[in-house]
Design a protein around this motif. Structure first.
Motif, PDB file in Angstrom:
ATOM      1  N   GLU A 221       0.826  -1.210   0.000  1.00 45.85           N
ATOM      2  CA  GLU A 221       0.000   0.000   0.000  1.00 45.85           C
ATOM      3  C   GLU A 221       0.857   1.255   0.000  1.00 45.85           C
ATOM      4  OE1 GLU A 221      -3.015   2.435   2.979  1.00 45.85           O
ATOM      5  OE2 GLU A 221      -2.187   0.503   3.593  1.00 45.85           O
ATOM      6  N   ARG A 222       1.860   1.291   0.877  1.00 42.60           N
ATOM      7  CA  ARG A 222       2.682   2.487   1.026  1.00 42.60           C
ATOM      8  C   ARG A 222       3.566   2.727  -0.193  1.00 42.60           C
ATOM      9  NH1 ARG A 222       1.182   0.447   5.684  1.00 42.60           N
ATOM     10  NH2 ARG A 222       1.089   1.715   7.591  1.00 42.60           N
ATOM     11  N   ALA A 223       4.209   1.668  -0.687  1.00 43.27           N
ATOM     12  CA  ALA A 223       5.113   1.831  -1.824  1.00 43.27           C
ATOM     13  C   ALA A 223       4.358   2.238  -3.080  1.00 43.27           C
ATOM     14  CB  ALA A 223       5.895   0.540  -2.063  1.00 43.27           C
ATOM     15  N   GLU A 224       3.188   1.649  -3.296  1.00 40.96           N
ATOM     16  CA  GLU A 224       2.407   2.003  -4.476  1.00 40.96           C
ATOM     17  C   GLU A 224       1.907   3.434  -4.395  1.00 40.96           C
ATOM     18  OE1 GLU A 224       0.773  -2.434  -5.793  1.00 40.96           O
ATOM     19  OE2 GLU A 224      -0.620  -1.008  -4.853  1.00 40.96           O
ATOM     20  N   ALA A 225       1.469   3.837  -3.209  1.00 41.76           N
ATOM     21  CA  ALA A 225       0.983   5.205  -3.042  1.00 41.76           C
ATOM     22  C   ALA A 225       2.114   6.212  -3.259  1.00 41.76           C
ATOM     23  CB  ALA A 225       0.371   5.384  -1.655  1.00 41.76           C
ATOM     24  N   LYS A 226       3.276   5.916  -2.713  1.00 39.25           N
ATOM     25  CA  LYS A 226       4.431   6.800  -2.887  1.00 39.25           C
ATOM     26  C   LYS A 226       4.850   6.867  -4.352  1.00 39.25           C
ATOM     27  CE  LYS A 226       7.937   9.267  -1.303  1.00 39.25           C
ATOM     28  NZ  LYS A 226       7.741  10.628  -0.759  1.00 39.25           N
ATOM     29  N   SER A 227       4.799   5.716  -5.031  1.00 38.73           N
ATOM     30  CA  SER A 227       5.151   5.675  -6.439  1.00 38.73           C
ATOM     31  C   SER A 227       4.174   6.501  -7.274  1.00 38.73           C
ATOM     32  CB  SER A 227       5.171   4.229  -6.942  1.00 38.73           C
ATOM     33  OG  SER A 227       5.528   4.168  -8.304  1.00 38.73           O
ATOM     34  N   ARG A 228       2.891   6.397  -6.964  1.00 37.59           N
ATOM     35  CA  ARG A 228       1.894   7.196  -7.681  1.00 37.59           C
ATOM     36  C   ARG A 228       2.102   8.682  -7.428  1.00 37.59           C
ATOM     37  NH1 ARG A 228      -1.693   3.218  -5.761  1.00 37.59           N
ATOM     38  NH2 ARG A 228      -2.475   4.653  -4.170  1.00 37.59           N
TER      39      ARG A 228
END
Length: 238
Positions: A221-228
């Protein structure tokens, strides 16, 4: 109360946990030990396996993250008590690991440096699990020999405890295409005491599954949100 009803209740008291244990061993345990992973991952040799060569408990779990390994790595190295926590259950972590749920949703520059021999704390007084192998952006392997009587890892040069438990807990990042990552965890535990084995199967395994599944999903969740957010998404979560 009749004698027959008393006997029936006594049988139920014995039978229910036995049936539950049998159901867990037959149906749930095989699935939770390989949650999210495929056969190629379950049967693959992974970095860190050599630290525990003859495990009696072995799990492989995995999740696909829509972010690059370099974007996932910072979330791994900052895990720990007094750091970013373990991305699992916010309230229980706040109580048990002194984790600030909001703090765990940020990359913390002060905790991005990690080396072999460091300890990732899971309690006060820097008690925790040692780093045994580290390949930046690729492999983080934790573990060592634990003294079952204290629940603490002993130093590499210390005498082997009377009731040793050898542990390896490894995170492997594998790129999937140019924008995604397969995050694989491998846990291996070896012990000699039947009592330790009963505790591992009855309590440690189910608890570790719940925590680790949530940890993997929390990092995702965190990595995908940061990537977006880095890509300029109009709806970033961080």
């Amino acid at each position: 109360m009749s004698g027959s009803s008393t006997v029936a209740k006594a049988i139920a008291v014995v039978a229910v946990p036995v049936i539950a244990a049998a159901w867990y061993a037959r149906f749930f345990r095989p699935k939770q030990l390989r949650w999210g992973s495929d056969d190629s991952e379950v049967f693959a040799d992974l970095p860190g396996d050599d630290f525990v060569q003859h495990p009696k408990m072995h799990s492989t779990r995995a999740v696909t993250i829509h972010a690059t390994p370099d974007e996932v790595w910072p979330w791994l190295v900052q895990m720990g008590y007094g750091r970013a926590g373990f991305y699992s259950f916010d309230q229980s972590e706040k109580a048990a690991h002194d984790a600030d749920p909001e703090r765990s949703r940020r990359i913390l520059p002060e905790f991005q440096q990690l080396s072999v021999g460091d300890v990732i704390p899971w309690g006060e007084k820097n008690e925790g699990i040692p780093v045994r192998m580290l390949e930046a952006g690729s492999v983080l392997s934790l573990g060592g020999t634990m003294d079952a009587s204290t629940g603490k890892f002993v130093g590499a040069t210390a005498a082997r405890p009377e009731d040793p438990v050898d542990v390896s807990w490894t995170f492997v990042l594998k790129p999937v295409g140019e924008t995604s990552t397969r995050l694989i965890t491998r846990t291996r535990v070896a012990y000699s005491s039947p009592m330790i084995g009963a505790a591992v199967r009855g309590f440690v395994e189910p608890g570790q599954y719940l925590m680790e599944r949530k940890l993997l999903l929390g990092i995702k969740e965190r990595a995908e949100a940061k990537s977006r957010a880095g890509a300029g998404s109009p709806n970033p979560m961080i």
